[in-house]
Design a protein around this motif. Structure first.
Motif, PDB file in Angstrom:
ATOM      1  N   VAL A 105      10.817  35.926  29.530  1.00  0.00           N
ATOM      2  CA  VAL A 105      10.958  34.955  28.441  1.00  0.00           C
ATOM      3  C   VAL A 105      11.686  35.542  27.231  1.00  0.00           C
ATOM      4  O   VAL A 105      12.385  34.846  26.521  1.00  0.00           O
ATOM      5  CB  VAL A 105       9.581  34.373  28.050  1.00  0.00           C
TER       6      VAL A 105
ATOM      7  N   MET B  66      14.746  33.548  25.316  1.00  0.00           N
ATOM      8  CA  MET B  66      14.381  32.998  24.012  1.00  0.00           C
ATOM      9  C   MET B  66      15.345  33.490  22.931  1.00  0.00           C
ATOM     10  O   MET B  66      15.822  32.718  22.112  1.00  0.00           O
ATOM     11  CB  MET B  66      12.951  33.449  23.700  1.00  0.00           C
ATOM     12  N   MET B  67      15.654  34.787  22.974  1.00  0.00           N
ATOM     13  CA  MET B  67      16.442  35.360  21.872  1.00  0.00           C
ATOM     14  C   MET B  67      17.923  35.045  21.968  1.00  0.00           C
ATOM     15  O   MET B  67      18.564  34.782  20.955  1.00  0.00           O
ATOM     16  CB  MET B  67      16.223  36.872  21.795  1.00  0.00           C
TER      17      MET B  67
ATOM     18  N   THR C 193      10.631  29.243  31.400  1.00  0.00           N
ATOM     19  CA  THR C 193       9.709  30.036  30.592  1.00  0.00           C
ATOM     20  C   THR C 193       9.728  29.607  29.121  1.00  0.00           C
ATOM     21  O   THR C 193       8.661  29.423  28.518  1.00  0.00           O
ATOM     22  CB  THR C 193      10.056  31.538  30.676  1.00  0.00           C
TER      23      THR C 193
ATOM     24  N   VAL D 276      12.183  41.846  24.960  1.00  0.00           N
ATOM     25  CA  VAL D 276      12.671  41.501  23.619  1.00  0.00           C
ATOM     26  C   VAL D 276      13.659  42.529  23.098  1.00  0.00           C
ATOM     27  O   VAL D 276      14.547  42.201  22.307  1.00  0.00           O
ATOM     28  CB  VAL D 276      11.521  41.304  22.588  1.00  0.00           C
TER      29      VAL D 276
END
Lengths: 229, 358, 229, 358
Positions: free
Chosen positions: C171, C175-176, C189, C75
């Motif tokens: 992931v 995702m970001m 994912t 992240v």
């Protein structure tokens, strides 16, 4: 660019003033990951000792299987725990889905293979002669395993710290079984993804800096412990 | 009194047969040498004697009881028999904790442990090393710690695997002397595995020679050295002249042999027609330029086929109808002015010829 | 329990019938991760060769820094790339945010440290004497580096395959910076997490089985390559 | 003609000074031995000669040009000087590819490579090994591949670091012979670093002795062996008797020395009052039970203080007012019936005493 810069300044401000929300999220992250690490270590050290000490048919295969589990994607572990704890699942009655306990179990499950594998490899990298020497000096199996664990104490500590690092950095399990509920199951990784998407750049940055700092400390810790050998 | 017997021990490691039917017994208080080339099975034999390994077949008796197959008796044996591995390992802990380890396993009180450890460290000359981490020691010191640790429980037998393999000459001497003294003072049986015939000669009361997993000869060091029982042992103990011959006559223990058409005399009781191997140690062959009159029964003239200096010695290869190697001092070789191609006379006594059946 | 069982049966049905959506998501995952792996490898092999071959002040430190980057949480990498590519960021003008290209860059950034580190350690575990021998036989620096890379070919292949495994399992970055846009940036994912939360258990399970299978193949591939040594 | 000179080479590794002011020159076509104990700096010296390492100070001249500091000349030197490391490594590739490697670096055509490699493999006795992976070879075969690979470019000099350290006696002989033959046929200068005095004696035309990073003596093998220039060299080449004495008289090169109150004669030109070290090789000391009349100028009686057998030899420690060690055959020791405590006579020639200043 100035917007980003301002965001970073505000993020640092949130950190140094111990902003309630920031502290709350970071503290929850630490507690959840520490709990899952302790849970995993309690399984891995004795189990690793036994697997490493004894010779049995299929030992090589078992270790290969454990190592294969290192690379199970976090979302797959998350999906598995999600299904187990969901209303339709076998453990649905416990009502654990979307609670911190679910995250602890999920993270422990995620880091157990690597912690177990590294413990076993730490123990096997102890000179084979330590085992023979210990036995020839009259030790029982239990005493011998304990002596070998003591020889590998630094490498085993490194495995535990590394497991903690994996737990606190992962996002797949926490997102799927924690549900990212603000004030209840939201932890550093899930909050960063969420806040950035919602445009709260300064909050995301503050949490990102903290997470990066924790990851850094963990890595330095692992290095330090490994270099004591 | 014999404290340990092994009977028909066999051991497989994977597809390799490391030991093939080894049987012998160990007497109380003796120093028993196991010699043989690297890889001949010495280490495996020691591991079976200490029951760290289980044999694929065969029995190990300790104090008259068959311990094979009984986990309880095996662990009791390990508590009474000490072993120091070829490359001794010490725990990553202080010298004191290393030597105290076997006592703590046996739950001795702290005070007793303290007394025993200090006495033992004093005996091996490691007084003052108590707090040093054992991993920081030199090779000789590590060996001493391993010995002290194995001896602190005053075992009935001590098994040593190449105890001085990696030591400098001074440490080697100290440790050899300590082992012999400890054995004499405490009546401890010592088993020393070594690939060095010389060490076996220095230390052992009896020697067993192991070759490719088989115990091929047991006897006093001098017997092994002068009367090897087969060709492999002969080569191992440095007999360079191994000849084949046939007995032509036997007069009251003095046999005449036909070796490549030359007559050689030896002391042995064999019948005419017997095919034999003759062993002659190269240092028993005397070299001269003219035919000297000596009491040696065997005297031949031959041509020098090769001449190799090694340190203070010269190894002279001769062709006297059969090949013969003589080992003389470099000085003699120079005094005699030996050169390849020159003629020389060799002689050796009938007693210097050891014969065995082919 | 029967519900879960039914879900699994339906999931397998989706896989064996080559369901359009499943195939689409899996195929996109493979392409994105393969592209990021190639990008990272093109940087890591020559750079790793140079770092490993030359002696320079601070080399030890540089390697330590690279290793520290192994454990940067996904992240955090995601947040960094997100901010760079966001409208306010320095590369915002490229309009790459929430596109597959952004995911390729993000994943390449994520796996570069570990691929570089493993390449360097693969090269350093080549017997030092190979270097000296090569030089003494008259090789130039370039020729010597190439000879050493050839000696380490299996370990370097393992590093590349492992990088791919990391990319396809992660992931946080996807995702970001991908944004999980159905039919455009949704990969295995992100889709698993999303579909499970929306109650599409059979679709999540189908994707989970495929991801797990890919991870397994990658791990076996790494083991196979490593055992050739 | 000299092809290489090194001048005042110093090398530091961390805080350790591995080489301290080494200077010498290498002649075209000679076999030069560098002998010294393990860790004395032999390997570092070879690495500097091949310019794999850069010295911390000092100069290396190759074909008359100073190569130190010029990357171009250093790389040219490496292309003309071959080296085989102590534990030679082969590439994880076929034997053919290994030996072809230096030719491919130099961009030879495929056909030329093919011809050269096949000829070379034939010469070292590895014909038929072309396609074998070099990592699967035995120690002796690996050594041959490394030699073939270093020699395929026909270098002007070949540097060998302990070329036979890990070989069995048969491979050792094959390789020593191949090296000498190649050098003779191609005029290649050979430098051999070894910790074995015996190997130096067998192979080298000249020997340099290196001790703790310093080149302490250069000379013919026999000079090093019989006339070591200082105590460390003397010990290294096996002189066990090192005594201290003072010159009492000098009559035309025959000096009388006072050694612990006993008079010893030696051939040397020293002045009365000089304090000297006396070196006597133990194999030059002759032992007898009664005072024999010999031409040896030095004759003493003493008591046997120790007696140690080692293989075919016996080492006799005597006390003749000063300690003296004699090395005789085991057989002589037994014939003389030597025993600790008994009296014996020793004699050695005045020429067997080598003296140097203290």
């Amino acid at each position: 660019m100035t917007e980003l810069w301002d965001g970073l300044v505000q993020a640092l401000h949130l950190i140094v003033t111990f902003d309630d929300e920031v502290v709350d999220i970071a503290w929850r992250s630490l507690r959840v990951s520490a709990a899952s690490t302790v849970l995993a270590a309690l399984i891995c050290i004795p189990l690793g000792g036994l697997i490493s000490f004894r010779s049995f048919r299929g030992k090589r295969l078992l270790i290969n299987v454990i190592q294969t589990f290192y690379s199970v994607p976090t979302v797959c572990v998350g999906l598995f725990v999600f299904l187990m704890l969901s209303r339709a699942g076998p453990l649905g009655g416990l009502g654990l889905l979307f609670t911190p306990s679910a995250m602890v179990v999920g993270q422990a499950l995620l880091i157990t293979p690597i912690m177990l594998g590294l413990t076993i490899s730490a123990l096997s990298s102890v000179d084979k002669n330590i085992r023979d020497t210990t036995l020839s000096l009259g030790a029982s199996e239990r005493q011998a395993i304990w002596a070998i664990i003591k020889e590998a104490r630094f490498a085993i500590s490194a495995a535990i710290v590394l497991g903690f690092g994996r737990a606190i950095s992962e996002v797949g399990v926490a997102m799927m079984v924690g549900g990212n509920i603000r004030g209840f199951t939201q932890i550093l990784t899930t909050a960063i993804a969420d806040e950035a998407n919602q445009g709260n750049v300064e909050l995301a940055l503050a949490l990102g800096v903290i997470l990066l700092a924790i990851a850094l400390v963990v890595t330095l810790g692992v290095n330090l412990v490994q270099q004591r050998r | 009194m014999s404290i340990m017997q092994v009977i028909d021990l066999h051991q497989r490691h994977g597809s390799r047969e490391t030991l093939k039917g080894v049987s012998f017994s160990l007497e109380q208080g003796e120093v028993f040498g196991i010699i043989g080339p690297t890889g001949s099975g010495k280490t495996t034999l020691l591991r079976l004697l200490d029951q760290i390994e289980v044999p694929s077949s065969g029995r190990v008796y300790f104090e008259g009881r068959d311990v094979t197959g009984s986990p309880r008796l095996r662990s009791e044996l390990r508590r009474k028999v000490g072993m120091v591995l070829q490359k001794p390992v010490v725990f990553d802990a202080s010298v004191y904790d290393n030597v105290a380890f076997p006592l703590r396993l046996r739950r001795y009180s702290r005070k007793v442990v303290h007394g025993k450890v200090d006495t033992m460290l004093n005996a091996v000359g490691l007084d003052g090393y108590q707090r040093r981490n054992a991993r920081t020691l030199s090779g000789g010191e590590t060996q001493k710690v391993a010995l002290a640790r194995a001896l602190i429980t005053n075992p009935q037998a001590l098994l040593l695997d190449e105890p001085t393999a990696n030591l400098d000459p001074v440490s080697l001497k100290t440790i050899e002397e300590f082992i012999l003294r400890f054995s004499r003072e405490n009546g401890t049986t010592i088993v020393i595995a070594t690939h060095e015939m010389a060490q076996g000669q220095r230390l052992a009361d009896r020697i067993g020679v192991i070759m490719e997993g088989q115990l091929v000869q047991i006897g006093k060091p001098s017997e092994i050295f002068y009367a090897p029982s087969d060709i492999r042992v002969a080569r191992f103990v440095g007999v360079e002249n191994i000849l084949e011959g046939r007995v032509t006559s036997n007069r009251e223990g003095l046999v005449h042999l036909d070796v490549h058409g030359r007559a050689v005399e030896a002391i042995a009781n064999r019948h005419p027609g017997d095919e034999l191997h003759l062993f002659i140690r190269p240092e028993d062959v005397v070299l001269s330029l003219s035919e000297a009159s000596t009491s040696a029964r065997n005297s031949f003239s031959g041509q020098i086929a090769g001449l190799a200096m090694s340190g203070p010695l010269a190894r002279v290869h001769l062709d006297c109808g059969f090949p013969l190697v003589a080992l003389i001092t470099r000085q003699s070789a120079e005094d005699l002015g030996l050169q390849v191609g020159k003629q020389a006379h060799v002689s050796f006594k009938a007693t210097a010829v050891h014969v065995i059946g082919q």
